[in-house]
Design an enzyme around this catalytic site. Structure first.
Site, PDB file in Angstrom:
ATOM      1  N   GLY A 239       0.751  -1.309   0.024  1.00 48.38           N
ATOM      2  CA  GLY A 239       0.057  -0.166   0.038  1.00 48.38           C
ATOM      3  C   GLY A 239       0.770   1.345  -0.028  1.00 48.38           C
ATOM      4  O   GLY A 239       0.584   2.404   0.565  1.00 48.38           O
ATOM      5  N   LYS A 240       1.914   1.256  -0.910  1.00 48.55           N
ATOM      6  CA  LYS A 240       2.844   2.348  -0.539  1.00 48.55           C
ATOM      7  C   LYS A 240       2.048   3.542  -1.566  1.00 48.55           C
ATOM      8  O   LYS A 240       2.129   4.667  -0.964  1.00 48.55           O
ATOM      9  CB  LYS A 240       3.985   1.950  -1.896  1.00 48.55           C
ATOM     10  CG  LYS A 240       5.170   2.191  -1.151  1.00 48.55           C
ATOM     11  CD  LYS A 240       6.557   2.040  -1.980  1.00 48.55           C
ATOM     12  CE  LYS A 240       6.257   1.248  -3.366  1.00 48.55           C
ATOM     13  NZ  LYS A 240       6.693   0.264  -3.744  1.00 48.55           N
TER      14      LYS A 240
ATOM     15  N   GLU B 201     -15.492   6.545 -15.422  1.00 44.85           N
ATOM     16  CA  GLU B 201     -14.666   6.015 -14.181  1.00 44.85           C
ATOM     17  C   GLU B 201     -13.568   6.832 -13.662  1.00 44.85           C
ATOM     18  O   GLU B 201     -13.327   7.104 -12.619  1.00 44.85           O
ATOM     19  CB  GLU B 201     -14.373   4.618 -13.963  1.00 44.85           C
ATOM     20  CG  GLU B 201     -13.464   4.246 -15.007  1.00 44.85           C
ATOM     21  CD  GLU B 201     -13.609   3.603 -16.414  1.00 44.85           C
ATOM     22  OE1 GLU B 201     -14.729   4.216 -16.981  1.00 44.85           O
ATOM     23  OE2 GLU B 201     -13.003   2.770 -17.001  1.00 44.85           O
TER      24      GLU B 201
ATOM     25  N   HIS C  34     -14.612   6.903 -20.906  1.00 46.94           N
ATOM     26  CA  HIS C  34     -14.403   6.095 -19.392  1.00 46.94           C
ATOM     27  C   HIS C  34     -14.701   7.104 -18.298  1.00 46.94           C
ATOM     28  O   HIS C  34     -13.966   7.625 -17.824  1.00 46.94           O
ATOM     29  CB  HIS C  34     -13.023   5.366 -19.197  1.00 46.94           C
ATOM     30  CG  HIS C  34     -12.576   4.566 -19.971  1.00 46.94           C
ATOM     31  ND1 HIS C  34     -12.749   2.898 -19.812  1.00 46.94           N
ATOM     32  CD2 HIS C  34     -12.259   4.359 -21.495  1.00 46.94           C
ATOM     33  CE1 HIS C  34     -12.334   2.237 -20.941  1.00 46.94           C
ATOM     34  NE2 HIS C  34     -12.127   3.095 -21.720  1.00 46.94           N
TER      35      HIS C  34
ATOM     36  N   CYS D 299     -17.335   1.619 -22.809  1.00 52.70           N
ATOM     37  CA  CYS D 299     -16.155   1.577 -23.784  1.00 52.70           C
ATOM     38  C   CYS D 299     -16.418   0.013 -24.784  1.00 52.70           C
ATOM     39  O   CYS D 299     -17.310  -0.087 -25.586  1.00 52.70           O
ATOM     40  CB  CYS D 299     -14.923   1.636 -23.398  1.00 52.70           C
ATOM     41  SG  CYS D 299     -13.561   1.986 -24.936  1.00 52.70           S
TER      42      CYS D 299
ATOM     43  N   ASP E 207      15.595  -4.283  -5.430  1.00 55.98           N
ATOM     44  CA  ASP E 207      15.489  -4.401  -6.833  1.00 55.98           C
ATOM     45  C   ASP E 207      16.572  -3.589  -7.580  1.00 55.98           C
ATOM     46  O   ASP E 207      17.071  -2.997  -7.480  1.00 55.98           O
ATOM     47  CB  ASP E 207      14.321  -3.981  -7.372  1.00 55.98           C
ATOM     48  CG  ASP E 207      12.894  -4.746  -6.489  1.00 55.98           C
ATOM     49  OD1 ASP E 207      13.148  -5.683  -6.011  1.00 55.98           O
ATOM     50  OD2 ASP E 207      11.868  -3.956  -6.952  1.00 55.98           O
TER      51      ASP E 207
ATOM     52  N   THR F 234      11.266  -5.422   8.883  1.00 60.94           N
ATOM     53  CA  THR F 234      11.657  -3.954   8.880  1.00 60.94           C
ATOM     54  C   THR F 234      13.115  -3.609   8.969  1.00 60.94           C
ATOM     55  O   THR F 234      13.775  -2.935   8.234  1.00 60.94           O
ATOM     56  CB  THR F 234      10.776  -3.166   9.687  1.00 60.94           C
ATOM     57  OG1 THR F 234       9.437  -3.570   9.512  1.00 60.94           O
ATOM     58  CG2 THR F 234      11.113  -1.702   9.792  1.00 60.94           C
TER      59      THR F 234
HETATM   60  N1  GLN Z   1     -11.334  -2.833 -27.632  1.00 61.45           N
HETATM   61  C1  GLN Z   1     -12.155  -1.651 -27.791  1.00 61.45           C
HETATM   62  C2  GLN Z   1     -11.445  -0.457 -28.574  1.00 61.45           C
HETATM   63  O1  GLN Z   1     -10.118  -0.637 -28.960  1.00 61.45           O
HETATM   64  C3  GLN Z   1     -12.407  -0.943 -26.504  1.00 61.45           C
HETATM   65  C4  GLN Z   1     -11.587  -0.530 -25.588  1.00 61.45           C
HETATM   66  C5  GLN Z   1     -11.829  -0.327 -24.301  1.00 61.45           C
HETATM   67  O2  GLN Z   1     -12.788  -0.773 -23.741  1.00 61.45           O
HETATM   68  N2  GLN Z   1     -11.100   0.226 -23.544  1.00 61.45           N
HETATM   69  O3  GLN Z   1     -12.163   0.462 -29.207  1.00 61.45           O
END
Ligand code: GLN
Length: 532
Positions: free
Chosen positions: A17-18, A511, A509, A383, A149, A193
């Site tokens: 959870g950095k 979201e 999108h 999408c 790393d 730690t």
């Molecule tokens: N694969 C689809 C496209 O390229 C939808 C992409 C997505 O859902 N982000 O248009």
């Protein structure tokens, strides 16, 4: 103006959870009226996160300026409620590309180009440039990976050098570690730690703070023991115990005095009175806690369902909407390849199909979109979920033959979803989709217009395919309306079925624009419809 830098490193193991620690420290400073931002360093060799599998690496977070970034950038945006530009996600590939390009141009003529100083300088220049361009009071930089790393060494070296150059009054280090307990009542173990801090000191970095992950609050004696072995004062060994929600972590750190300690170390006098900020933030955190009596069950159907992080922003957006509506949103992830009997979807109040790519699992999603339409179950397609809803409608309502997206079947007789024309010339897969914020025009008297209460919005995109405009008259005649568009009418952005309880698809999108206390409108409408 001197920006103060806080560098966050990780020890013991990944997944502690950095990102949440980084976001929480940034949030506390923002609440104290400081101008802050965050950077995520990813030491991998991908130029950006866009070409990585979301099931292995988590969601690709899209920024307003079209970056395909690590999902921690999404955490920063949600905690700070501010946009983070794509140059805040620095990768090994970006750093090396710049240095190699400069070398080819002859910018280092005569010199032997080396990791130190050329790579390290490129890293520190990038960090400093963001601090000065944005005139920040504080810049919190999270270094991905775990100390030890090989990949992260040049970055840690660059950050170490910054403390030397900027001075200890301007740079501090926070190291995130783990204190495991072997059983419920067991002792909190400090050895991981201790070792991790030794590793950090071996490369020249003495942490100022330790953020120690643990299940229950770190005991005082454990803090003292850790302090003794690590040269960090016991007050600055911070317990990061499990919380109901990640948004409670700023308060947990605040209660242990981190803010005072940061201001003291940096030689800043006192904290500004920020009680109004705190009241507002507390109200948001409070609203996010569960309203257990009022459940809304959402089925999320897709192919990247084995890792919850694959759709982390969608999950958050649903929770933000739930908080606004005082509902508790429960999400079940359903693998579209594994659904045999679609009546299992009857159990849910709503069905959400998030973004996705490629053929695998797409037939199951198309059937899901059709089932939701036929059974009048609230449906939100994002999408890929938008595009596949169009295919489902073409097949089952328009009764067209061989309906598909050319992404799934190149020679489909009825390609209702097709490659964006400007994509036809593109052969590189990295960073070449239609990305980031684009303006969207919404048609009047549509559900979309009611949802947004406006006739234009700007939303983030990440796609290569789009709705084939030739079919639109046929779709609209049969009840599927395209209610928003972009690029002067070239791209379809929103679909709706007015006769349905709630059937909405969005090419963008939503979201990525949803934040605690500021739920994105589409999610609010969807959860509201599902709750009815
Ligand atoms: N694969 C689809 C496209 O390229 C939808 C992409 C997505 O859902 N982000 O248009």
């Amino acid at each position: 103006m001197q920006t103060k830098f806080i560098f966050v490193t990780g020890g013991v193991m990944s997944g502690l959870g950095k990102g949440v620690t980084t976001s929480s420290i940034a949030k506390l400073l923002q609440l104290a009226n400081q101008k802050v931002s965050c950077i995520k360093i990813d030491p991998y060799l991908n130029y950006d996160a866009g070409t990585m599998n979301p099931v292995a690496h988590g969601e690709v977070f899209v920024t307003e300026d079209g970056g395909e970034c690590d999902m921690d950038i999404g955490n920063y945006e949600r905690f700070l409620n501010q946009n983070i530009p794509k140059n805040h996600n620095i990768t090994t590939a970006q750093v090396y590309s710049s240095v190699i390009e400069a070398e080819r141009k002859g910018e280092y003529l005569g010199a032997c180009v080396q990791i130190i100083p050329h790579i390290t300088d490129e890293i520190t220049n990038r960090v400093r440039k963001i601090a000065s361009d944005e005139e920040l009071d504080f810049l919190i930089v999270e270094c991905g990976g775990t100390v030890g790393d090989i990949e992260s060494l040049p970055f840690l070296e660059a950050l170490r050098q910054m403390r030397v150059v900027e001075g200890p009054k301007n740079v501090m280090f926070v190291h995130v570690t783990l204190a495991p307990s072997l059983d419920v009542v067991g002792e909190q173990k400090t050895k991981p730690t201790q070792h991790s801090v030794q590793e950090l000191r071996r490369i020249g970095i003495q942490p100022d703070f330790l953020a120690v992950r643990c299940t229950v609050p770190l005991e005082e004696k454990t803090k003292k023991k850790i302090a003794l072995f690590t040269n960090v004062t016991a007050e600055d060994v911070l317990s990061c115990h499990d919380a109901k929600s990640i948004f409670e972590v700023p308060q947990i750190l605040y209660d242990q005095g981190i803010l005072d300690s940061i201001f003291t170390k940096f030689g800043k006098v006192g904290m500004v009175n920020a009680s109004a900020n705190w009241d507002e933030w507390n109200k948001i955190v409070e609203s996010m806690s569960n309203h257990k009596d009022q459940k809304v069950k959402i089925a999320m159907v897709g192919k990247y369902v084995t890792l919850a992080d694959s759709y982390v922003s969608v999950n958050h957006a649903l929770k933000h909407a739930g908080a606004k509506l005082k509902k508790s949103v429960e999400i079940d992830w359903i693998d579209s390849e594994s659904i045999k009997d679609y009546s299992m979807l009857d159990r849910y109040d709503g069905i959400l199909v998030p973004g996705g790519f490629g053929t695998r699992g797409s037939e199951g999603i198309i059937k899901t979109a059709n089932y939701a339409r036929e059974k009048n179950i609230p449906y939100l397609g994002i999408c890929f979920g938008f595009q596949l809803a169009v295919i489902a409608f073409g097949r089952n309502v328009l009764n067209l033959e061989d309906v598909n997206s050319t992404e799934i079947k190149q020679d489909a007789k009825n390609p209702v979803v097709d490659l964006l024309p400007e994509q036809k010339e593109i052969s590189d897969m990295g960073g070449s989709l239609r990305l980031g914020g684009h303006n969207i025009k919404i048609k009047p008297e549509t559900m979309a217009q009611k949802i947004y209460g406006s006739d234009s919005v700007s939303k983030r995109h990440r796609h290569r395919y789009e709705i084939n405009k030739n079919y639109i008259p046929d779709f609209e005649k049969n009840g599927m309306i395209f209610s928003a568009e972009s690029d002067g009418g070239k791209r379809m952005e929103i679909l709706e079925i007015p006769s349905h309880k709630f059937y909405l698809g969005v090419q963008f999108h939503p979201e990525f624009n949803s934040r605690p206390g500021f739920a994105e409108e589409v999610f609010v409408s969807f959860v509201e419809a599902a709750a009815k």
